[in-house]
Scaffold this motif. Sequence first.
Motif, PDB file in Angstrom:
ATOM      1  N   VAL A 188      38.133  58.861  21.656  1.00 59.14           N
ATOM      2  CA  VAL A 188      38.574  60.272  21.310  1.00 59.14           C
ATOM      3  C   VAL A 188      36.494  60.356  22.006  1.00 59.14           C
ATOM      4  O   VAL A 188      35.557  60.073  21.524  1.00 59.14           O
ATOM      5  N   ASP A 189      36.634  61.564  22.955  1.00 56.68           N
ATOM      6  CA  ASP A 189      34.934  61.934  23.229  1.00 56.68           C
ATOM      7  C   ASP A 189      35.003  63.356  24.007  1.00 56.68           C
ATOM      8  O   ASP A 189      35.053  63.024  24.974  1.00 56.68           O
ATOM      9  N   PRO A 190      33.880  64.286  23.435  1.00 55.63           N
ATOM     10  CA  PRO A 190      33.808  65.442  23.738  1.00 55.63           C
ATOM     11  C   PRO A 190      33.589  65.668  25.245  1.00 55.63           C
ATOM     12  O   PRO A 190      33.911  66.371  26.167  1.00 55.63           O
ATOM     13  N   PHE A 191      32.455  64.503  25.460  1.00 57.27           N
ATOM     14  CA  PHE A 191      31.645  63.945  26.878  1.00 57.27           C
ATOM     15  C   PHE A 191      32.370  63.802  27.268  1.00 57.27           C
ATOM     16  O   PHE A 191      31.691  63.440  28.701  1.00 57.27           O
ATOM     17  N   LEU A 192      33.091  63.059  27.700  1.00 54.06           N
ATOM     18  CA  LEU A 192      33.981  62.237  28.374  1.00 54.06           C
ATOM     19  C   LEU A 192      35.390  62.867  29.258  1.00 54.06           C
ATOM     20  O   LEU A 192      35.585  63.335  28.841  1.00 54.06           O
ATOM     21  N   ALA A 193      35.213  62.015  30.844  1.00 53.73           N
ATOM     22  CA  ALA A 193      36.234  62.953  31.029  1.00 53.73           C
ATOM     23  C   ALA A 193      37.224  61.377  31.374  1.00 53.73           C
ATOM     24  O   ALA A 193      36.838  60.585  31.168  1.00 53.73           O
ATOM     25  N   LYS A 227      46.224  44.709  19.436  1.00 52.57           N
ATOM     26  CA  LYS A 227      45.917  45.241  18.832  1.00 52.57           C
ATOM     27  C   LYS A 227      45.782  46.555  19.167  1.00 52.57           C
ATOM     28  O   LYS A 227      44.684  46.491  20.043  1.00 52.57           O
ATOM     29  N   THR A 228      45.189  48.135  19.135  1.00 49.65           N
ATOM     30  CA  THR A 228      45.240  49.156  19.326  1.00 49.65           C
ATOM     31  C   THR A 228      43.784  49.741  18.742  1.00 49.65           C
ATOM     32  O   THR A 228      43.327  49.549  17.565  1.00 49.65           O
ATOM     33  N   PHE A 229      42.486  49.644  19.614  1.00 51.52           N
ATOM     34  CA  PHE A 229      41.249  50.026  18.959  1.00 51.52           C
ATOM     35  C   PHE A 229      40.896  51.555  19.458  1.00 51.52           C
ATOM     36  O   PHE A 229      40.774  51.806  20.706  1.00 51.52           O
ATOM     37  N   GLY A 230      40.622  52.220  18.426  1.00 50.84           N
ATOM     38  CA  GLY A 230      40.494  53.462  18.342  1.00 50.84           C
ATOM     39  C   GLY A 230      39.172  53.995  18.215  1.00 50.84           C
ATOM     40  O   GLY A 230      39.101  53.605  17.339  1.00 50.84           O
ATOM     41  N   LEU A 231      38.021  54.225  19.733  1.00 49.94           N
ATOM     42  CA  LEU A 231      36.670  54.646  19.517  1.00 49.94           C
ATOM     43  C   LEU A 231      36.974  56.112  19.627  1.00 49.94           C
ATOM     44  O   LEU A 231      37.265  56.698  20.280  1.00 49.94           O
ATOM     45  N   ILE A 232      35.893  56.788  18.054  1.00 50.10           N
ATOM     46  CA  ILE A 232      35.080  58.191  18.210  1.00 50.10           C
ATOM     47  C   ILE A 232      34.242  57.740  18.556  1.00 50.10           C
ATOM     48  O   ILE A 232      33.234  57.967  18.203  1.00 50.10           O
ATOM     49  N   GLY A 233      33.877  58.490  19.990  1.00 54.61           N
ATOM     50  CA  GLY A 233      32.698  58.648  20.812  1.00 54.61           C
ATOM     51  C   GLY A 233      32.380  57.174  21.860  1.00 54.61           C
ATOM     52  O   GLY A 233      32.752  56.153  20.641  1.00 54.61           O
ATOM     53  N   MET A 234      32.425  57.237  22.844  1.00 54.12           N
ATOM     54  CA  MET A 234      32.293  56.546  24.271  1.00 54.12           C
ATOM     55  C   MET A 234      31.207  56.508  25.045  1.00 54.12           C
ATOM     56  O   MET A 234      30.802  56.884  25.854  1.00 54.12           O
ATOM     57  N   GLY A 235      30.058  56.307  23.551  1.00 51.53           N
ATOM     58  CA  GLY A 235      28.454  56.718  24.536  1.00 51.53           C
ATOM     59  C   GLY A 235      28.180  55.145  24.503  1.00 51.53           C
ATOM     60  O   GLY A 235      29.039  54.278  24.719  1.00 51.53           O
TER      61      GLY A 235
END
Length: 316
Positions: A170-175, A142-150
């Motif tokens: 998805v994480d605006p602070f992650l490259a 399955k595909t696991f989607g994380l909103i925030g990867m801190g």
Amino acid sequence: MSDILVTENIQGASMVRLIDDLDVEFDAYLWQNRDLLKQKLQNAKALIVRNQTQVNQELIDAAPQLKIIARSGVGLDNVDTEYAQEKGITVCFTPDANSLSVAELTIGLMLALLRKIPEARQDTLTGGWNRLKFTGSELYGKTFGLIGMGRIGSLTATRARAFGMNIIAVDPFLAADAPALNRVGGKLVSLDELLAEADVVSCHSPLTPNTRKMLTYSHFSQMKPDACFINTSRGEVVDEKGLIQALLEHKLAGAALDVRETEPPQQSPLNQMENVILTPHIAAFTVEAQERVVDSVCEDVRLVLSGKAPINVFKP
């Protein structure tokens, strides 16, 4: 008047030692009485809170001798950190102490949703033995989607990857080449892509003015009809009415919420939905995590009051 005020139910061996060694007033319900709290803060040098005490400008102004605000937990949305720092008050928290416990609960909720564990248990308790009714799904593939990867998102992704899940985030602070993604073979995507592709969406976003109610009905409507949503971050990042509407319209298959828009919440249609798991903000509440959290805040209070630098100080 005591040097140290503990305004919520924060317990542990380190707290007992702190009370024995220093001038501490421990009142688990003091946060509920703002007037009394402000009165007791007049001579306080340290304030230890969890998430119920709203440490705003008014409260800080009532504490002219305050040196440290110690938040027993990760989020600081109940503390006006900017104003505290303007007043020269050190703000400490415990950013890593309970991360593992939150990650583990997230995985537990995912398993419970996909394997229909709560419904199967309840049916069996009432005399049922309906094996086919509770046919679930594997995590593998399955595909696991994380909103925030801190910190918490990364720990959760590592555990999901161990089940053979594909990781997107998805994480605006992650490259795109961030080590946290590389470790799990993950891919950075847009929010729209994540919602459309993920079989399980898990929210690990902090609460900020930009994230408040960032997930609305239109977002949940983009999910697969057989996908599930999990939130162990902050309840206010979700527009709860929008989630309810999406669930009623079968835009997604289910949800697990450890946090709510208002805590404790009022009665809600969520309470009646068999495909929804509700828990009372317990992600950080393991014996091990609470020991680490209490150890951390008590140590930082000791350090600041003895004129030394704290360990887990908040930096904007």
